[in-house]
Design an enzyme around this catalytic site. Structure first.
Site, short mmCIF file in Angstrom:
data_model
loop_
_atom_site.label_atom_id
_atom_site.label_comp_id
_atom_site.label_asym_id
_atom_site.label_seq_id
_atom_site.Cartn_x
_atom_site.Cartn_y
_atom_site.Cartn_z
N HIS A 151 0.79 -1.23 0.00
CA HIS A 151 0.00 0.00 0.00
C HIS A 151 0.83 1.29 0.00
O HIS A 151 0.36 2.33 0.46
CB HIS A 151 -0.96 0.02 1.20
CG HIS A 151 -1.77 -1.23 1.35
ND1 HIS A 151 -1.31 -2.32 2.04
CD2 HIS A 151 -2.97 -1.56 0.86
CE1 HIS A 151 -2.21 -3.28 2.00
NE2 HIS A 151 -3.23 -2.85 1.27
N CYS A 152 2.05 1.23 -0.51
CA CYS A 152 2.94 2.41 -0.54
C CYS A 152 3.15 2.98 0.85
O CYS A 152 3.38 4.18 1.01
CB CYS A 152 2.39 3.49 -1.47
SG CYS A 152 2.16 2.97 -3.18
#
Length: 379
Positions: free
Chosen positions: A335-336
């Site tokens: 999810h960065c």
């Protein structure tokens, strides 16, 4: 299909968003690039969108709203444009790579020193420990309003007050909260608020921007055509043109305006209550399933995002089964948000994120709980 990947981008949007884009495609010329009817129509539309965003995000003057292609460009603009060599910047482990990577680059180039406040395993932030990192002298604080992984919402008003006590500016990443959570830049005391259009604001991808408080000077990331002062060697210094080099995405901004208008008409509070109620119902339902572990939840508040893992199955495999067997769209992986995953102990397996929107229903929540239970029970 049940779409629960709204923290990445909202799929279901108010119908007027697409209608506005289609009308714009057939009628707009270049923004600030003429005095004919097509150009003036684009000018008027962008101005109205600026006004709507200012109302939504509590910005005293719409001229302080500059449009960009997304929150990432807005954050790059703010972080590069507010730092000078020798500055000390503080962020937290809840930050998205849209904050972390620009700061890492500035650090690696020798322009800044960087401190990162840890996040506890329950997702909470120790504000006193955060403040200690501002000593002896910090010039900038850059924080996320809400974790894109867990939905934990941080007290950015408190963070802004901490920053200002130390004569530092405060940049807020509102990519998750703008349109989905009550937010007023003026009330929070933030110096810059960065937003994206394609999430809680229900706009199209390729839209976003930054709101800059009066008296805060952000150097432009890009310079070039502005449609005005063409004989000047330097880019215009007045807002918002200072931060808007090149022809704006007026077609997308027309869609963004329609999305923001829907949010204002419906009410941010009503949207927030709806999203949070779905997330709470989902969290309560899955927590009773053997093998399910829900991440975070220890911060000051929580928005419509829930991340979890199921024992005995990789997060990617879980997301694949939910999609292929039940038609449920989620987001698996990192999810960065690498530092957040490290804080939660999920850097190796990742997690599956379920993010809710105003267009999701309680019936969908019940079906998703049953689907998670079915996958967990089959292991």
């Amino acid at each position: 299909m049940i779409y629960l990947d709204n923290a990445a981008t909202t799929l279901k949007k108010p119908p007027e968003v697409a209608q506005a884009i289609v009308r714009a495609l057939d009628s707009f010329g270049g923004v600030g690039r003429g005095v004919h009817a097509a150009a003036l129509a684009a000018d008027a539309s962008v101005f109205e969108a600026r006004e709507a965003v200012a109302v939504l995000l509590g910005v005293p003057s719409s001229s302080q709203v500059a449009f960009t292609s997304n929150a990432t460009e807005a954050l790059n603009t703010a972080l590069a444009g507010l730092t000078t060599p020798g500055d000390h910047v503080v962020t937290t482990a809840a930050s998205h790579n849209s904050i972390l990577r620009p700061l890492y680059r500035l650090r690696d180039e020798g322009r800044i020193s960087l401190s990162i406040a840890p996040i506890a395993q329950d997702g909470s932030l120790d504000y006193e420990a955060f403040e200690a990192l501002l000593e002896p002298r910090a010039s900038l604080v850059a924080v996320t309003h809400a974790s894109n992984l867990t939905g934990d919402v941080y007290d950015v008003g408190r963070i802004a007050r901490i920053a200002h006590r130390h004569q530092a500016l405060c940049v807020v990443d509102a990519a998750q909260t703008a349109g989905a959570w009550p937010l007023s830049m003026q009330e929070l005391g933030a110096d810059v608020v960065c937003f994206t259009g394609h999430k809680g604001m229900f706009g199209p991808q390729g839209t976003g921007g930054l709101c800059v408080a009066k008296g805060v000077d952000v150097r432009p990331l890009k310079v070039g055509g502005s449609g005005t002062h063409s004989f000047d060697a330097r880019h215009p210094e007045h807002m918002p043109e200072r931060l808007e080099a090149g022809t704006l995405n007026a077609h997308g901004i027309a869609g963004l305006h329609a999305g923001v208008s829907f949010v204002l008409k419906t009410g941010v509070d009503a949207i927030c209550r709806h999203d949070v109620s779905l997330a709470e119902a989902f969290r309560a339902g899955v927590q009773s399933i053997d093998g399910v572990s829900v991440l975070g939840g220890g911060a000051d508040a929580h928005m419509g995002i829930v991340a979890l893992n199921v024992a005995g199955i990789d997060s990617g495999e879980l997301a694949y089964r939910l999609d292929s067997q039940f038609g449920i769209c989620t987001r698996a992986g990192a999810h960065c948000a690498p530092l957040m995953h490290k804080a939660l102990g999920t850097e190796l397996r990742g997690a599956v994120r379920f993010s809710f929107s105003y267009f999701n229903t309680k019936e969908e929540v019940d079906r998703v709980i049953d689907a998670v239970a079915a996958v967990a029970g089959a292991l």
